[in-house]
Design an enzyme around this catalytic site. Structure first.
Site, PDB file in Angstrom:
ATOM      1  NE  ARG A   8      -3.875  -2.159   2.261  1.00 55.95           N
ATOM      2  CZ  ARG A   8      -4.923  -2.344   1.468  1.00 55.95           C
ATOM      3  NH1 ARG A   8      -5.229  -1.442   0.566  1.00 55.95           N
ATOM      4  NH2 ARG A   8      -5.665  -3.431   1.576  1.00 55.95           N
ATOM      5  CE  LYS A  12       8.799  -1.396   0.395  1.00 56.06           C
ATOM      6  NZ  LYS A  12       8.672  -2.505   1.335  1.00 56.06           N
ATOM      7  CG  ASP A  73      10.309  -6.348   5.110  1.00 53.18           C
ATOM      8  OD1 ASP A  73       9.842  -5.191   5.120  1.00 53.18           O
ATOM      9  OD2 ASP A  73      10.776  -6.879   6.132  1.00 53.18           O
ATOM     10  CB  SER A  74      13.668  -3.208   1.705  1.00 44.83           C
ATOM     11  OG  SER A  74      12.773  -2.119   1.773  1.00 44.83           O
TER      12      SER A  74
END
Length: 152
Positions: A8, A12, A73-74
């Protein structure tokens, strides 16, 4: 091929649209599928593992949206901070905003010499294709970039 992108985040979303530009995928995002945010989404990134967070989001969106899902994910792991903030990078400050997270990072590094401001930027992307029988197959890719945190 249709893919549901499990994010969301406007940043990204922009990044993934650019990454997939010109490729033979029809991308959709939760809002495109009318998937309103639910309270359980807050728990999707509770792990201290990038892989577990990416897989949890991909599994959630694939199941909820009925399409193969891609999620990631980061985070940044700063050596002088013992690897913090790590997988909690997006939620490190009180508000979790990029500006506040960056401000907190620089506050935590105040007085740390430039040569000790080394960091690792990690990212995991997980894809969860759903097979016709309902089973799920995980494809994950990880990469990292080493660098330094600058004062500004």
């Amino acid at each position: 091929m249709k893919l549901l992108i499990g994010t969301r985040s406007p940043g990204k979303t922009r990044e993934i649209r650019e990454l997939f530009a010109g490729l033979p995928f029809e991308l959709s995002f939760p809002a495109d599928r009318l998937l309103q945010p639910l309270p359980e989404e807050a728990d999707l990134e509770r792990s201290m593992s990038y892989v577990e967070n990416a897989v949890a989001k991909a599994r959630y969106y694939a199941t909820r949206g009925g399409l193969p899902a891609v999620s990631d994910d980061s985070g940044i792991e700063v050596d002088a901070l013992g690897g913090a903030p790590g997988p909690r990078s997006a939620r490190w400050s009180a508000t979790g905003s990029d500006a506040e997270n960056n401000t907190l990072l620089l506050e935590e590094l105040a007085g740390v010499p430039e040569e000790r401001r080394t960091a690792l930027r990690e990212r995991i992307r997980a894809t969860m294709p759903i097979k016709p029988d309902g089973s799920i197959h995980l494809i994950a890719r990880a990469w990292a970039v080493r660098g330094q945190v600058e004062a500004e």
